[in-house]
Design a protein around this motif. Structure first.
Motif, PDB file in Angstrom:
ATOM      1  N   PRO A  42       1.012  -1.226  -0.149  1.00 39.89           N
ATOM      2  CA  PRO A  42      -0.184   0.209   0.031  1.00 39.89           C
ATOM      3  C   PRO A  42       0.895   1.113  -0.007  1.00 39.89           C
ATOM      4  O   PRO A  42       1.795   1.352   0.682  1.00 39.89           O
ATOM      5  CB  PRO A  42      -0.702  -0.140   1.261  1.00 39.89           C
ATOM      6  CG  PRO A  42      -0.641  -1.540   1.914  1.00 39.89           C
ATOM      7  CD  PRO A  42       0.717  -1.945   1.024  1.00 39.89           C
ATOM      8  N   HIS A  43       0.413   1.956  -0.793  1.00 40.53           N
ATOM      9  CA  HIS A  43       1.157   3.634  -0.774  1.00 40.53           C
ATOM     10  C   HIS A  43       2.611   3.441  -1.019  1.00 40.53           C
ATOM     11  O   HIS A  43       3.372   4.487  -1.143  1.00 40.53           O
ATOM     12  CB  HIS A  43       1.087   4.370   0.582  1.00 40.53           C
ATOM     13  CG  HIS A  43      -0.287   4.268   1.170  1.00 40.53           C
ATOM     14  ND1 HIS A  43      -1.120   4.932   0.602  1.00 40.53           N
ATOM     15  CD2 HIS A  43      -0.767   3.634   2.205  1.00 40.53           C
ATOM     16  CE1 HIS A  43      -2.288   4.657   1.305  1.00 40.53           C
ATOM     17  NE2 HIS A  43      -1.998   3.890   2.427  1.00 40.53           N
ATOM     18  N   ALA A  44       2.861   2.345  -1.935  1.00 40.27           N
ATOM     19  CA  ALA A  44       4.300   2.218  -2.535  1.00 40.27           C
ATOM     20  C   ALA A  44       4.665   2.785  -3.606  1.00 40.27           C
ATOM     21  O   ALA A  44       3.935   2.981  -4.607  1.00 40.27           O
ATOM     22  CB  ALA A  44       4.701   0.635  -2.304  1.00 40.27           C
ATOM     23  N   ARG A  45       5.606   3.518  -3.678  1.00 41.12           N
ATOM     24  CA  ARG A  45       6.146   4.060  -5.165  1.00 41.12           C
ATOM     25  C   ARG A  45       7.722   3.339  -5.507  1.00 41.12           C
ATOM     26  O   ARG A  45       8.384   3.241  -4.743  1.00 41.12           O
ATOM     27  CB  ARG A  45       6.198   5.435  -5.376  1.00 41.12           C
ATOM     28  CG  ARG A  45       4.950   6.245  -5.427  1.00 41.12           C
ATOM     29  CD  ARG A  45       5.062   7.489  -5.821  1.00 41.12           C
ATOM     30  NE  ARG A  45       6.539   8.267  -5.226  1.00 41.12           N
ATOM     31  CZ  ARG A  45       6.739   9.501  -5.401  1.00 41.12           C
ATOM     32  NH1 ARG A  45       5.838  10.293  -5.529  1.00 41.12           N
ATOM     33  NH2 ARG A  45       7.728   9.602  -4.985  1.00 41.12           N
ATOM     34  N   ARG A  46       7.821   2.957  -6.760  1.00 41.62           N
ATOM     35  CA  ARG A  46       9.102   2.511  -7.133  1.00 41.62           C
ATOM     36  C   ARG A  46       9.657   3.942  -7.703  1.00 41.62           C
ATOM     37  O   ARG A  46       9.413   4.452  -8.608  1.00 41.62           O
ATOM     38  CB  ARG A  46       8.900   1.530  -8.172  1.00 41.62           C
ATOM     39  CG  ARG A  46      10.249   1.020  -8.408  1.00 41.62           C
ATOM     40  CD  ARG A  46      10.480  -0.070  -9.454  1.00 41.62           C
ATOM     41  NE  ARG A  46      11.730  -0.414  -9.734  1.00 41.62           N
ATOM     42  CZ  ARG A  46      12.337  -0.811 -10.740  1.00 41.62           C
ATOM     43  NH1 ARG A  46      11.423  -1.269 -11.705  1.00 41.62           N
ATOM     44  NH2 ARG A  46      13.601  -1.260 -11.039  1.00 41.62           N
ATOM     45  N   ARG A  47      11.172   3.891  -7.348  1.00 42.67           N
ATOM     46  CA  ARG A  47      12.052   5.040  -7.659  1.00 42.67           C
ATOM     47  C   ARG A  47      13.247   4.284  -8.565  1.00 42.67           C
ATOM     48  O   ARG A  47      13.910   3.450  -7.557  1.00 42.67           O
ATOM     49  CB  ARG A  47      12.288   6.105  -6.821  1.00 42.67           C
ATOM     50  CG  ARG A  47      11.227   6.924  -6.012  1.00 42.67           C
ATOM     51  CD  ARG A  47      10.831   8.215  -6.869  1.00 42.67           C
ATOM     52  NE  ARG A  47      11.741   8.804  -7.378  1.00 42.67           N
ATOM     53  CZ  ARG A  47      12.025  10.101  -7.047  1.00 42.67           C
ATOM     54  NH1 ARG A  47      11.324  10.614  -6.079  1.00 42.67           N
ATOM     55  NH2 ARG A  47      12.839  10.676  -7.596  1.00 42.67           N
ATOM     56  N   THR A  48      13.815   4.913  -9.543  1.00 38.99           N
ATOM     57  CA  THR A  48      14.976   4.136 -10.032  1.00 38.99           C
ATOM     58  C   THR A  48      15.928   5.559 -10.087  1.00 38.99           C
ATOM     59  O   THR A  48      15.706   6.459 -10.545  1.00 38.99           O
ATOM     60  CB  THR A  48      14.733   3.656 -11.335  1.00 38.99           C
ATOM     61  OG1 THR A  48      13.879   2.569 -11.088  1.00 38.99           O
ATOM     62  CG2 THR A  48      15.881   3.082 -12.023  1.00 38.99           C
ATOM     63  N   LEU A  49      17.054   5.259  -9.560  1.00 39.01           N
ATOM     64  CA  LEU A  49      18.171   6.421  -9.154  1.00 39.01           C
ATOM     65  C   LEU A  49      19.084   6.009 -10.377  1.00 39.01           C
ATOM     66  O   LEU A  49      19.492   5.006 -10.754  1.00 39.01           O
ATOM     67  CB  LEU A  49      18.545   6.228  -7.845  1.00 39.01           C
ATOM     68  CG  LEU A  49      17.647   6.236  -6.920  1.00 39.01           C
ATOM     69  CD1 LEU A  49      18.298   6.381  -5.577  1.00 39.01           C
ATOM     70  CD2 LEU A  49      16.889   7.836  -6.804  1.00 39.01           C
ATOM     71  N   ASP A  50      19.610   7.202 -10.972  1.00 39.73           N
ATOM     72  CA  ASP A  50      20.632   7.050 -11.871  1.00 39.73           C
ATOM     73  C   ASP A  50      22.178   6.788 -11.056  1.00 39.73           C
ATOM     74  O   ASP A  50      22.111   7.175  -9.974  1.00 39.73           O
ATOM     75  CB  ASP A  50      20.764   8.351 -12.781  1.00 39.73           C
ATOM     76  CG  ASP A  50      19.737   8.678 -13.757  1.00 39.73           C
ATOM     77  OD1 ASP A  50      19.071   7.599 -14.011  1.00 39.73           O
ATOM     78  OD2 ASP A  50      19.262   9.877 -13.864  1.00 39.73           O
ATOM     79  N   GLY A  51      22.780   5.963 -11.794  1.00 41.46           N
ATOM     80  CA  GLY A  51      24.322   5.837 -11.136  1.00 41.46           C
ATOM     81  C   GLY A  51      24.324   4.159 -11.026  1.00 41.46           C
ATOM     82  O   GLY A  51      23.909   3.653 -11.574  1.00 41.46           O
ATOM     83  N   PRO A  52      25.540   3.952 -10.272  1.00 40.92           N
ATOM     84  CA  PRO A  52      25.890   2.567 -10.218  1.00 40.92           C
ATOM     85  C   PRO A  52      24.783   1.934  -9.583  1.00 40.92           C
ATOM     86  O   PRO A  52      23.819   2.400  -8.744  1.00 40.92           O
ATOM     87  CB  PRO A  52      27.233   2.693  -9.158  1.00 40.92           C
ATOM     88  CG  PRO A  52      27.507   3.972  -9.377  1.00 40.92           C
ATOM     89  CD  PRO A  52      26.297   4.883  -9.671  1.00 40.92           C
ATOM     90  N   ASP A  53      24.734   0.646  -9.465  1.00 45.60           N
ATOM     91  CA  ASP A  53      23.763  -0.455  -9.219  1.00 45.60           C
ATOM     92  C   ASP A  53      23.850  -0.402  -7.492  1.00 45.60           C
ATOM     93  O   ASP A  53      22.432  -0.496  -6.901  1.00 45.60           O
ATOM     94  CB  ASP A  53      23.597  -1.972  -9.581  1.00 45.60           C
ATOM     95  CG  ASP A  53      23.505  -1.902 -11.139  1.00 45.60           C
ATOM     96  OD1 ASP A  53      22.845  -1.022 -11.664  1.00 45.60           O
ATOM     97  OD2 ASP A  53      23.898  -3.014 -11.712  1.00 45.60           O
ATOM     98  N   ARG A  54      24.980  -0.331  -6.991  1.00 41.32           N
ATOM     99  CA  ARG A  54      24.928  -0.862  -5.593  1.00 41.32           C
ATOM    100  C   ARG A  54      25.163   0.327  -4.657  1.00 41.32           C
ATOM    101  O   ARG A  54      24.810   0.355  -3.538  1.00 41.32           O
ATOM    102  CB  ARG A  54      26.064  -1.681  -5.544  1.00 41.32           C
ATOM    103  CG  ARG A  54      25.484  -3.092  -6.120  1.00 41.32           C
ATOM    104  CD  ARG A  54      26.350  -4.138  -5.668  1.00 41.32           C
ATOM    105  NE  ARG A  54      26.023  -5.507  -6.306  1.00 41.32           N
ATOM    106  CZ  ARG A  54      26.035  -6.728  -5.816  1.00 41.32           C
ATOM    107  NH1 ARG A  54      26.696  -6.638  -4.583  1.00 41.32           N
ATOM    108  NH2 ARG A  54      25.672  -7.678  -6.399  1.00 41.32           N
ATOM    109  N   VAL A  55      26.095   1.432  -5.240  1.00 43.01           N
ATOM    110  CA  VAL A  55      26.274   2.346  -4.286  1.00 43.01           C
ATOM    111  C   VAL A  55      25.956   3.789  -4.767  1.00 43.01           C
ATOM    112  O   VAL A  55      26.506   4.069  -5.775  1.00 43.01           O
ATOM    113  CB  VAL A  55      27.913   2.518  -3.785  1.00 43.01           C
ATOM    114  CG1 VAL A  55      28.475   3.701  -3.079  1.00 43.01           C
ATOM    115  CG2 VAL A  55      28.525   1.190  -3.544  1.00 43.01           C
TER     116      VAL A  55
END
Length: 73
Positions: A42-55
Motif C-alpha cells: 500500500p502507498h508504495a512507489r518505485r524510484r529508480t536512481l541514476d548511477g551505479p547499481d549498488r552504491v
C-alpha cells in the motif's frame, strides 16, 4: 557465532571483480521484483536512481530518504 561446514563443497572461482551474486538470474530479475513489490504494498512507489547499481551517491539518496521518512513522499 556458528560456522557452516563447507567440507566437500567446491568454491566457485570468478575473475577478479566479477559479481557472482546474480549468477543464473535473468538480467531484469530485480527490476521485476521491485515492480511486483511496488504494486503489492500500500502507498508504495518505485524510484529508480541514476548511477551505479549498488552504491548510490549520498547527495542523491539523502534528500529522497529525508522526504520518505518525513512523510512528504
Amino acid at each position: 557465532m556458528r560456522h557452516l561446514a563447507t567440507r566437500g563443497l567446491s568454491r566457485h572461482r570468478s575473475p577478479a571483480g566479477a559479481d557472482t551474486s546474480r549468477a543464473g538470474l535473468p538480467s531484469d530479475y530485480f527490476d521485476r521484483a521491485a515492480d511486483v513489490l511496488a504494486d503489492l504494498l500500500p502507498h508504495a512507489r518505485r524510484r529508480t536512481l541514476d548511477g551505479p547499481d549498488r552504491v548510490v551517491d549520498p547527495h542523491i539518496l539523502v534528500p529522497l530518504l529525508l522526504r520518505f521518512f518525513s512523510g512528504a513522499h
